[in-house]
Design an enzyme around this catalytic site. Structure first.
Site, PDB file in Angstrom:
ATOM      1  N   LEU A 115      24.434 -97.831  13.648  1.00 45.22           N
ATOM      2  CA  LEU A 115      23.691 -98.277  12.396  1.00 45.22           C
ATOM      3  C   LEU A 115      22.867 -99.636  12.485  1.00 45.22           C
ATOM      4  O   LEU A 115      21.839 -99.846  12.184  1.00 45.22           O
ATOM      5  CB  LEU A 115      24.652 -98.590  11.335  1.00 45.22           C
ATOM      6  CG  LEU A 115      24.162 -98.936   9.799  1.00 45.22           C
ATOM      7  CD1 LEU A 115      22.937 -97.876   9.580  1.00 45.22           C
ATOM      8  CD2 LEU A 115      25.341 -98.908   8.888  1.00 45.22           C
TER       9      LEU A 115
ATOM     10  N   TYR B 155      40.754-101.712   7.624  1.00 43.68           N
ATOM     11  CA  TYR B 155      39.148-101.642   7.552  1.00 43.68           C
ATOM     12  C   TYR B 155      38.727-101.526   6.156  1.00 43.68           C
ATOM     13  O   TYR B 155      37.842-102.326   5.683  1.00 43.68           O
ATOM     14  CB  TYR B 155      38.852-100.347   8.389  1.00 43.68           C
ATOM     15  CG  TYR B 155      37.259-100.115   8.244  1.00 43.68           C
ATOM     16  CD1 TYR B 155      36.299-100.695   9.042  1.00 43.68           C
ATOM     17  CD2 TYR B 155      36.617 -99.181   7.281  1.00 43.68           C
ATOM     18  CE1 TYR B 155      35.220-100.283   9.106  1.00 43.68           C
ATOM     19  CE2 TYR B 155      35.556 -98.861   7.217  1.00 43.68           C
ATOM     20  CZ  TYR B 155      34.614 -99.555   7.991  1.00 43.68           C
ATOM     21  OH  TYR B 155      33.184 -99.294   8.174  1.00 43.68           O
TER      22      TYR B 155
ATOM     23  N   LYS C 180      36.379-104.558   4.092  1.00 42.58           N
ATOM     24  CA  LYS C 180      35.147-104.356   3.495  1.00 42.58           C
ATOM     25  C   LYS C 180      35.146-104.637   1.981  1.00 42.58           C
ATOM     26  O   LYS C 180      34.137-105.169   1.474  1.00 42.58           O
ATOM     27  CB  LYS C 180      34.638-102.886   3.508  1.00 42.58           C
ATOM     28  CG  LYS C 180      34.335-102.197   5.274  1.00 42.58           C
ATOM     29  CD  LYS C 180      33.243-103.285   5.759  1.00 42.58           C
ATOM     30  CE  LYS C 180      32.874-102.635   7.227  1.00 42.58           C
ATOM     31  NZ  LYS C 180      31.702-103.511   7.947  1.00 42.58           N
TER      32      LYS C 180
END
Length: 275
Positions: A29, A173, A177
């Protein structure tokens, strides 16, 4: 002759003349978003921890069209190494006495049941996903203040920062975020307005993708049989996304097209969180 001949279409999306940093830019990405900025005319410096970028990066370099005015560069930096990070970002800004924006895409993931995580696991992930991102943003801001550059930061968060992903045990994770989303609001509060000394004017937003087919996600599919099919079934569009589908959002967030947007979290998830 039409008066529109020779004019740029959608000039508010033009990034020509600007210098930008993309972390996690060696592949996936991050690299795709870097390439988008190049296509919009920007000089892009990809930072990643690999000594040399992968073949994917070299292929992207070959696709750069000179007429776009953009360029793609690479530097080895681990976002956990704050001293090196500061030095490299300082050198990039000094090349043209400017720095116009940041896409912070460096991140790692670990599939582990919560009861099996060690303190070391948590520390390692947060050092990259949160602390490293925070230090990258502040190092970039210092240079933007130094050269009195207005600009934009796009922090790559995730829909995992607002929902728990079915079938995927990634509590650290997900929470990292969520922290990035809150960090964007806090940095936007500090940096968006223009101060009396001419500093400020930095907009800070998050881009929160849904499930993307990247090397990291393909590894998840190997580790968890049936996960791909499960995620596709939990999506309003019945499929997963590709990195290319986020290029437009990145250019929007980095350009004048989003000039009144700061402190926001742009969720692009194919409707996953709309159920």
């Amino acid at each position: 002759m039409s008066e529109n001949v020779g004019r740029k279409r959608f000039p508010d999306f033009d990034l020509a003349g600007g210098t930008y940093i993309v972390t996690g830019g060696a592949r996936g990405l991050g690299l795709c978003l870097a390439e988008a900025i190049v296509e919009a005319g920007g000089e892009v410096h990809c930072l990643d921890r690999a000594e040399k970028p992968e073949e994917e990066f070299e292929e992207a370099k070959q696709r750069v069209r000179p007429e776009s005015g953009g360029s793609l560069h690479y530097a080895q930096v681990d976002v956990r190494d704050t001293k090196c990070l500061d030095e490299v970002i300082g050198r990039i800004a000094a090349r043209r006495n400017r720095l116009n924006g940041l896409v912070a895409a460096a991140g790692v993931q670990q599939i582990t049941q919560a009861v099996d995580y060690t303190a070391e696991d948590v520390t390692r992930m947060l050092e990259i996903n949160y602390t490293g991102l925070f230090m990258t943003a502040t190092a970039t801001a210092r240079q933007m203040f130094k050269y009195k550059c207005r600009g934009s930061m796009c922090l790559i968060a995730s829909m995992s920062g607002v929902v728990a992903n079915k079938g995927l045990l990634t509590p650290v994770y997900n929470s990292s975020k969520a922290a990035v989303i809150q960090l964007a609001r806090s940095l936007a509060m500090e940096w968006s307005s223009i101060k009396e000394d001419g500093t400020g004017g930095i907009r800070v937003n998050c881009l929160s993708p849904g499930h993307i087919i990247t090397p990291m996600v393909e590894k998840n599919f190997e580790e968890v049989p049936g996960l791909k099919e499960k995620w596709e079934g939990e999506n309003l569009m019945g499929r997963l996304s590709t990195p290319q589908e986020f290029k437009g959002a990145c250019i929007f967030l980095m350009s004048n097209a989003s000039s009144f947007m700061t402190g926001s979290n742009l969720i692009i998830d194919g409707g996953h969180t709309a159920w």
